[in-house]
Design a protein around this motif. Structure first.
Motif, PDB file in Angstrom:
ATOM      1  N   ARG A  64       0.828  -1.045   0.093  1.00  0.00           N
ATOM      2  CA  ARG A  64      -0.092  -0.038   0.156  1.00  0.00           C
ATOM      3  C   ARG A  64       0.978   1.247   0.082  1.00  0.00           C
ATOM      4  O   ARG A  64       0.620   2.280  -0.756  1.00  0.00           O
ATOM      5  CB  ARG A  64      -1.142   0.116   1.087  1.00  0.00           C
ATOM      6  N   ASN A  82      -7.461  -9.261  -5.430  1.00  0.00           N
ATOM      7  CA  ASN A  82      -7.097  -8.782  -4.187  1.00  0.00           C
ATOM      8  C   ASN A  82      -6.430  -9.924  -3.513  1.00  0.00           C
ATOM      9  O   ASN A  82      -6.006  -9.873  -2.356  1.00  0.00           O
ATOM     10  CB  ASN A  82      -8.204  -8.234  -3.246  1.00  0.00           C
ATOM     11  N   ARG A 121      -8.822  -1.040  -3.216  1.00  0.00           N
ATOM     12  CA  ARG A 121      -7.713  -0.123  -3.412  1.00  0.00           C
ATOM     13  C   ARG A 121      -7.774   1.196  -3.327  1.00  0.00           C
ATOM     14  O   ARG A 121      -7.240   1.962  -2.820  1.00  0.00           O
ATOM     15  CB  ARG A 121      -7.035  -0.747  -4.958  1.00  0.00           C
ATOM     16  N   GLU A 178      -7.838   2.067   0.306  1.00  0.00           N
ATOM     17  CA  GLU A 178      -6.610   1.930   0.629  1.00  0.00           C
ATOM     18  C   GLU A 178      -5.705   3.005   0.382  1.00  0.00           C
ATOM     19  O   GLU A 178      -4.700   3.533   1.131  1.00  0.00           O
ATOM     20  CB  GLU A 178      -5.860   0.447   0.323  1.00  0.00           C
ATOM     21  N   ALA A 229     -10.811   6.056   4.406  1.00  0.00           N
ATOM     22  CA  ALA A 229      -9.507   5.658   3.941  1.00  0.00           C
ATOM     23  C   ALA A 229      -8.258   6.831   4.208  1.00  0.00           C
ATOM     24  O   ALA A 229      -8.862   7.934   4.251  1.00  0.00           O
ATOM     25  CB  ALA A 229      -9.424   5.595   2.302  1.00  0.00           C
TER      26      ALA A 229
END
Length: 244
Positions: free
Chosen positions: A112, A131, A145, A148, A242
């Protein structure tokens, strides 16, 4: 205006009219469309691309173990990511392919913080390998995503469909397009936007979605510039959880 964007593409966008395989000319055209839309903007772009042009578990995996069929499809998304990377870099745009399934000879492992750093350095990050687990679609991967990396929005690219309709516009001439919807509207009306897991996650985290026709001239550029295109799905007052 959006600062960081997750663009969800269909694998069929890389194929010819048959909808199967990877056509180099078509892939180059898609790459150029994306690069032209980015040119001169400050948008940080991540991409998730499906694998339906190479493999669909429900169609190709009949009689197979379902998990195995899904893993094959996930490998197909890495192939598409590599093809798109090649086309974009040939046109001069730095990219990184990051895979949730380890294959370091052809792609970076998904990390990440490294993905965020690539985005900050103006590299397009293409996520492949789903994933990393079976039984999830690339819609869910896109949502995960996006959350993240702290994306502002998920852009769901379509071909010849310029938003969300109350029924299939290619089958019903009286179909009505929505300019705006809430996440709950999509759930209650059972509108075909993305799979239920992905949609629920977007709703829980307040992540906006825009459904639009990527091949309508100028659409992607207008979105990057903050203009209204297609159908916006959001929950007023909600914000994503996020962290970038």
């Amino acid at each position: 205006m959006f600062k960081r964007v997750l663009l969800k593409l269909s694998g069929e966008f890389l194929s010819d009219d048959s909808g199967f395989g990877i056509n180099p000319d078509t892939t180059r055209q898609l790459a150029q469309l994306i690069i032209s839309a980015l040119d001169g903007t400050e948008v940080e772009l991540a991409v998730v691309i499906g694998g339906g042009n190479l493999w669909r578990g429900a169609r190709n995996g009949k009689g197979m173990d379902p998990a195995t069929a899904d893993y094959i499809g996930m490998l197909g998304t890495v192939m598409n990511a590599m093809a798109l990377q090649d086309a974009m870099e040939a046109a001069g745009k730095p990219t990184r392919v990051m895979s949730a399934i380890a294959m370091q000879a052809v792609a970076e492992p998904y990390i990440r913080r490294r993905a965020i750093r690539h985005l900050e350095k103006d590299r397009v990050v293409i996520f492949g390998g789903g994933n990393g687990a079976p039984f999830f679609t690339t819609d869910t991967t896109s949502t995960l995503r996006a959350l993240e990396i702290g994306a502002d929005v998920v852009l769901m690219a379509k071909n010849k469909v310029d938003g969300v309709y109350d029924k299939d516009p290619q089958k019903h001439a009286d179909a009505v397009r929505f300019d705006e919807l809430t996440h709950m509207d999509v759930v209650e009306q059972r509108l075909a936007v993305m799979d239920a897991t992905a949609l629920t996650l977007c709703m829980d985290k307040g992540l906006p979605i825009v459904v639009f026709d990527i091949f309508q001239e100028g659409n992607l550029r207008r979105l990057f510039e903050g203009q209204r295109v297609g159908t916006l799905i959001s929950t007023p007052g909600a914000g994503t959880a996020a962290q970038g």
